[in-house]
Design a protein around this motif. Structure first.
Motif, PDB file in Angstrom:
ATOM      1  N   SER A  33       0.738   2.905   3.975  1.00 50.79           N
ATOM      2  CA  SER A  33       1.001   1.717   4.274  1.00 50.79           C
ATOM      3  C   SER A  33      -0.390   1.101   4.350  1.00 50.79           C
ATOM      4  N   LEU A  34      -1.482   1.253   3.524  1.00 51.26           N
ATOM      5  CA  LEU A  34      -2.238   0.557   3.613  1.00 51.26           C
ATOM      6  C   LEU A  34      -2.178  -0.885   2.720  1.00 51.26           C
ATOM      7  N   PRO A  35      -0.847  -1.138   2.203  1.00 51.27           N
ATOM      8  CA  PRO A  35      -0.714  -2.317   1.941  1.00 51.27           C
ATOM      9  C   PRO A  35      -0.541  -3.712   2.706  1.00 51.27           C
ATOM     10  N   LEU A  36       0.506  -2.998   3.327  1.00 48.63           N
ATOM     11  CA  LEU A  36       0.973  -3.692   4.771  1.00 48.63           C
ATOM     12  C   LEU A  36      -0.283  -3.842   5.659  1.00 48.63           C
ATOM     13  N   TYR A  37      -0.940  -2.906   6.118  1.00 49.36           N
ATOM     14  CA  TYR A  37      -2.530  -3.810   6.213  1.00 49.36           C
ATOM     15  C   TYR A  37      -3.224  -3.987   6.706  1.00 49.36           C
ATOM     16  N   ARG A  38      -3.578  -4.144   5.159  1.00 50.94           N
ATOM     17  CA  ARG A  38      -4.352  -4.998   4.431  1.00 50.94           C
ATOM     18  C   ARG A  38      -3.617  -6.300   4.219  1.00 50.94           C
ATOM     19  N   GLU A  39      -2.810  -6.230   3.967  1.00 47.90           N
ATOM     20  CA  GLU A  39      -2.042  -7.912   4.350  1.00 47.90           C
ATOM     21  C   GLU A  39      -2.226  -8.568   5.703  1.00 47.90           C
ATOM     22  N   ILE A  40      -1.779  -7.565   6.599  1.00 50.35           N
ATOM     23  CA  ILE A  40      -1.576  -7.519   7.669  1.00 50.35           C
ATOM     24  C   ILE A  40      -3.145  -8.957   8.505  1.00 50.35           C
ATOM     25  N   ALA A  41      -4.410  -7.385   7.947  1.00 48.14           N
ATOM     26  CA  ALA A  41      -5.888  -8.034   8.622  1.00 48.14           C
ATOM     27  C   ALA A  41      -6.693  -9.162   7.868  1.00 48.14           C
ATOM     28  N   GLY A  42      -5.751  -9.136   6.493  1.00 48.74           N
ATOM     29  CA  GLY A  42      -6.868 -10.332   5.546  1.00 48.74           C
ATOM     30  C   GLY A  42      -5.647 -11.328   6.851  1.00 48.74           C
ATOM     31  N   TRP A  43      -4.915 -11.347   7.016  1.00 50.51           N
ATOM     32  CA  TRP A  43      -4.447 -12.786   7.761  1.00 50.51           C
ATOM     33  C   TRP A  43      -5.059 -13.400   9.093  1.00 50.51           C
ATOM     34  N   ALA A  44      -5.018 -12.174   9.523  1.00 47.79           N
ATOM     35  CA  ALA A  44      -5.749 -11.859  10.908  1.00 47.79           C
ATOM     36  C   ALA A  44      -6.867 -12.444  10.578  1.00 47.79           C
ATOM     37  N   ALA A  45      -7.828 -12.341   9.649  1.00 47.40           N
ATOM     38  CA  ALA A  45      -8.849 -12.886   9.315  1.00 47.40           C
ATOM     39  C   ALA A  45      -9.457 -14.355   9.041  1.00 47.40           C
ATOM     40  N   ASP A  46      -7.881 -14.666   8.425  1.00 48.21           N
ATOM     41  CA  ASP A  46      -8.950 -15.437   8.225  1.00 48.21           C
ATOM     42  C   ASP A  46      -8.431 -16.520   9.182  1.00 48.21           C
ATOM     43  N   ARG A  47      -7.866 -15.823  10.502  1.00 52.13           N
ATOM     44  CA  ARG A  47      -7.757 -17.236  11.885  1.00 52.13           C
ATOM     45  C   ARG A  47      -8.370 -16.113  12.600  1.00 52.13           C
ATOM     46  N   SER A  48      -9.547 -15.420  12.054  1.00 50.12           N
ATOM     47  CA  SER A  48     -10.168 -14.835  13.482  1.00 50.12           C
ATOM     48  C   SER A  48     -11.634 -14.867  13.023  1.00 50.12           C
ATOM     49  N   ASP A  49     -11.911 -15.797  12.684  1.00 47.98           N
ATOM     50  CA  ASP A  49     -13.702 -15.559  11.864  1.00 47.98           C
ATOM     51  C   ASP A  49     -14.982 -16.288  12.721  1.00 47.98           C
ATOM     52  N   ARG A  50     -14.288 -16.798  13.246  1.00 38.88           N
ATOM     53  CA  ARG A  50     -15.368 -17.683  14.243  1.00 38.88           C
ATOM     54  C   ARG A  50     -15.753 -17.275  15.344  1.00 38.88           C
ATOM     55  N   VAL A  51     -15.447 -15.838  16.033  1.00 39.44           N
ATOM     56  CA  VAL A  51     -15.751 -15.169  17.078  1.00 39.44           C
ATOM     57  C   VAL A  51     -16.558 -13.977  16.593  1.00 39.44           C
ATOM     58  N   PRO A  52     -18.381 -14.154  16.788  1.00 46.51           N
ATOM     59  CA  PRO A  52     -19.001 -13.069  16.567  1.00 46.51           C
ATOM     60  C   PRO A  52     -18.945 -12.193  16.872  1.00 46.51           C
ATOM     61  N   GLY A  53     -18.685 -10.672  16.634  1.00 49.45           N
ATOM     62  CA  GLY A  53     -18.241  -9.384  18.247  1.00 49.45           C
ATOM     63  C   GLY A  53     -17.582  -8.212  17.618  1.00 49.45           C
ATOM     64  N   PRO A  54     -17.980  -7.264  17.947  1.00 49.64           N
ATOM     65  CA  PRO A  54     -17.305  -5.856  17.367  1.00 49.64           C
ATOM     66  C   PRO A  54     -15.728  -5.951  17.197  1.00 49.64           C
ATOM     67  N   VAL A  55     -15.372  -4.697  16.361  1.00 48.97           N
ATOM     68  CA  VAL A  55     -13.903  -5.005  16.384  1.00 48.97           C
ATOM     69  C   VAL A  55     -13.497  -3.674  16.630  1.00 48.97           C
ATOM     70  N   VAL A  56     -12.067  -3.399  17.295  1.00 51.03           N
ATOM     71  CA  VAL A  56     -11.963  -2.788  18.700  1.00 51.03           C
ATOM     72  C   VAL A  56     -10.948  -1.909  17.463  1.00 51.03           C
ATOM     73  N   ASP A  57     -10.199  -0.815  16.936  1.00 50.66           N
ATOM     74  CA  ASP A  57      -8.626   0.035  17.032  1.00 50.66           C
ATOM     75  C   ASP A  57      -8.436   0.539  17.789  1.00 50.66           C
ATOM     76  N   ALA A  58      -7.361   0.179  19.030  1.00 50.11           N
ATOM     77  CA  ALA A  58      -6.824   0.957  19.829  1.00 50.11           C
ATOM     78  C   ALA A  58      -5.755   1.438  19.442  1.00 50.11           C
ATOM     79  N   GLY A  59      -6.406   2.824  19.508  1.00 46.08           N
ATOM     80  CA  GLY A  59      -5.338   3.861  18.986  1.00 46.08           C
ATOM     81  C   GLY A  59      -5.203   4.241  17.227  1.00 46.08           C
TER      82      GLY A  59
END
Length: 292
Positions: A33-59
């Motif tokens: 499923s990595l092609p799907l997750y890569r697209e989602i992560a890229g979409w999220a990154a484009d909208r969340s690059d203003r706040v520095p700090g760690p990323v948590v993968d919950a579960g």
């Protein structure tokens, strides 16, 4: 793992699972499923690059998506959070293999309370892990508290179940996957009811996110489209997924016989040999912000 759809995350409803056995299965599932997750992560990154700090993968399960997040956010620490030590060991191994051990850390905790021990995050990724929390409203509130002001929650819940075969197989009654979906919905409802402290909620995720104090909710669905003929790794994953789904649902004798043929390695019309095996599914993602 989440049997309701595909992807990483896993079901704590299976307390007797051997995670040393399930770990490689979950790893392969997430890698497919990595092609799907890569697209989602890229979409999220484009909208969340203003706040520095760690990323948590919950579960996080075995850490396939955790490693992807470390690649997508190269300037941030990433925490893979899971309750199962065997899965976190696989995540740590992946971090070493990929040279990410300096930024990808593991943290053993039950969700959602275990997030309190981590530093506040710029982004929390919850990939089909929330539906394994009995009180999902409380879970969302905990995810929100884990964020820095201006941080983003990426919630993967909802979408469409996978399709892997044509409606007409050439034998048996057409449409077995639709009937398998219905049987799996019954199983999933039972799983939810059996969770500790479970609360029945209308699955209006944007409304639940707003109720948890998160704002600016954006919803989008992403396709995983792997057409026939699929490569060996995808075929192996789909055979294992069919087997797991059939292990815990009720089907009538005719469909059970069809499934038996599909899982027979010697049957040329089965999953091991069919040239028309594919994978098509949709994952819905909700992106929300903790206000300043």
């Amino acid at each position: 793992m989440s049997e309701h759809g595909h992807g990483h995350g896993h079901g704590h409803e299976h307390g007797d699972l051997d995670w040393s056995v399930m770990g490689p299965v979950m790893e392969r599932e997430a890698e497919v499923s990595l092609p799907l997750y890569r697209e989602i992560a890229g979409w999220a990154a484009d909208r969340s690059d203003r706040v520095p700090g760690p990323v948590v993968d919950a579960g996080s399960g075995p850490g396939v998506v955790s490693a992807l997040l470390a690649e997508v956010f190269p300037d941030r620490e990433v925490y893979a959070v899971d309750a199962e030590t065997a899965l976190l060991e696989r995540a740590a191994d992946r971090a070493h293999r990929t040279g990410l051990q300096g930024r990808l850390h593991t943290h053993r905790a039950e969700l959602p309370g275990g997030l309190d021990a981590l530093p506040a995050a710029s982004l929390v990724w919850a990939g089909r892990s929330l539906h394994h929390v009995g009180d999902q409203r409380a879970g969302l509130a905990a995810f929100g508290r884990a964020l820095l002001p201006g941080g983003h929650l990426v919630l993967l819940e909802g979408g469409l179940p996978p399709r892997t075969l044509p409606r007409e197989l050439g034998f048996g009654r057409p449409g077995i996957e639709s009937r398998l979906d219905a049987a799996q919905e019954e199983w999933f409802a039972g799983m939810r009811e059996s969770l500790p402290g479970t609360v029945k909620e209308t699955e209006d995720w944007p409304a639940l996110l707003e109720a948890a104090g998160l704002r600016h909710v954006v919803t989008r669905s992403f396709l995983l489209d792997l057409p026939a003929p699929v490569p060996y790794e995808t075929r192996a994953h789909l055979i294992a997924q069919w087997q797991r789904r059939l292990d815990h649902v009720e089907l009538d004798p005719a469909d059970r016989a069809t499934a038996g043929r599909l899982l027979d390695p010697e049957d040329r019309a089965g999953l091991y040999h069919r040239p028309d095996l594919f994978l098509l599914s949709a994952q819905t993602v909700h992106l929300a912000v903790r206000e300043q």
